[in-house]
Scaffold this active site. Structure first.
Site, PDB file in Angstrom:
ATOM      1  N   PHE A  56       0.648  -1.308  -0.219  1.00 13.62           N
ATOM      2  CA  PHE A  56      -0.022  -0.143   0.070  1.00 13.62           C
ATOM      3  C   PHE A  56       0.967   1.174  -0.037  1.00 13.62           C
ATOM      4  CE2 PHE A  56      -2.213  -3.318   2.761  1.00 13.62           C
ATOM      5  CZ  PHE A  56      -3.309  -3.523   1.880  1.00 13.62           C
ATOM      6  N   HIS A  76     -15.516  25.224  18.889  1.00 12.38           N
ATOM      7  CA  HIS A  76     -14.109  26.065  18.545  1.00 12.38           C
ATOM      8  C   HIS A  76     -13.956  27.303  19.519  1.00 12.38           C
ATOM      9  CE1 HIS A  76     -10.572  27.420  16.662  1.00 12.38           C
ATOM     10  NE2 HIS A  76     -11.138  28.285  16.091  1.00 12.38           N
TER      11      HIS A  76
END
Length: 252
Positions: A56, A76
């Site tokens: 991969f 946030h």
């Protein structure tokens, strides 16, 4: 595809969406890109690589949540506010309104939209619909990916780039009931406020209204001011306070 009353959304796609224009509103992110000055740069490495004979190709990334074109949920800046995993997926597909102040910003990089700008938009296009997303077009995205041009700092290190205004945001969030807003710069509040004054009260106001925002949008100059849809997406980190986003404008 022939009309089928049992498949209305498929008919909508076939008749209107399949042949529409899809405009990417995001920047591809990478190490060294413009970002909030207090944040560290992105890191990236090969965990395993095809070139080394691995089965991969796998990259390992390291970045803060507010990186590149990204979503800011209420958490946030608001303790106990909605996090990324709390945002409803129904909010990811919204009517898109583009408030264009690029000409004014070309003459004054510190420009903020006024009520007159909003009134002119609505005089031309009609009332901004409740439940929509409003993007502030300044054409600042054309300075990407040059950090110096994005910051546009003077000799004292004060940045000069456009931001939102409280008066316009109040109308949009309280008077029109928009779901979210977005802009092309690194900050909601504009360069002078953020770098000289350390003032982020406009971002706090948006998030404090339980709305969310997208920062560092791109290509708003390719999107009509009215009539488009915004398709916004992001990963789903549990309790996340921000993450890189992918946003697309769908229009004729």
């Amino acid at each position: 595809m022939s009309p089928n009353p049992e498949l209305p959304l498929w008919e909508l796609y076939s008749q209107h969406l399949r042949g529409a224009t899809y405009t990417d509103l995001t920047h591809a992110f990478f190490p060294g890109q413009p970002h909030f000055p207090a944040f560290p740069d992105q890191t990236i490495s090969n965990f395993v690589s095809l070139a080394d004979g691995a089965l991969f190709e796998v990259h390992q990334y390291g970045f803060v949540g507010q990186w590149g074109t990204h979503v800011d949920p209420p958490s946030h800046m608001v303790a106990g506010g909605r996090t990324i995993s709390d945002l409803s997926v129904s909010e990811m597909l919204l009517p898109l309104c583009v408030l264009n102040v690029s000409e004014q910003v070309g003459a004054d990089p510190d420009y903020r939209p006024t009520l007159a700008d909003l009134k002119a938009w609505e005089a031309q296009h009609g009332r901004i619909p409740a439940g929509s997303f409003v993007a502030l077009r300044t054409d600042w995205h054309q300075r990407w990916p040059d950090p110096a041009r994005m910051a546009n700092a003077d000799s004292n290190g004060i940045a000069h780039f456009p931001g939102w205004s409280r008066e316009v945001l109040e109308v949009l969030l309280e008077g029109r009931g928009v779901v979210a807003v977005g802009h092309e710069t690194t900050d909601t509040d504009g360069g002078i406020s953020s770098t000289r004054d350390g003032d982020y009260r406009l971002e706090a106001y948006i998030l404090g209204r339980d709305c969310w925002q997208l920062e560092l949008l791109a290509n708003l100059d390719q999107v009509p001011e009215v009539g488009a849809l915004l398709l916004a997406s992001w990963p789903n980190p549990r309790g996340g306070s921000g993450f890189p986003a992918r946003a697309v404008a769908i229009h004729g």
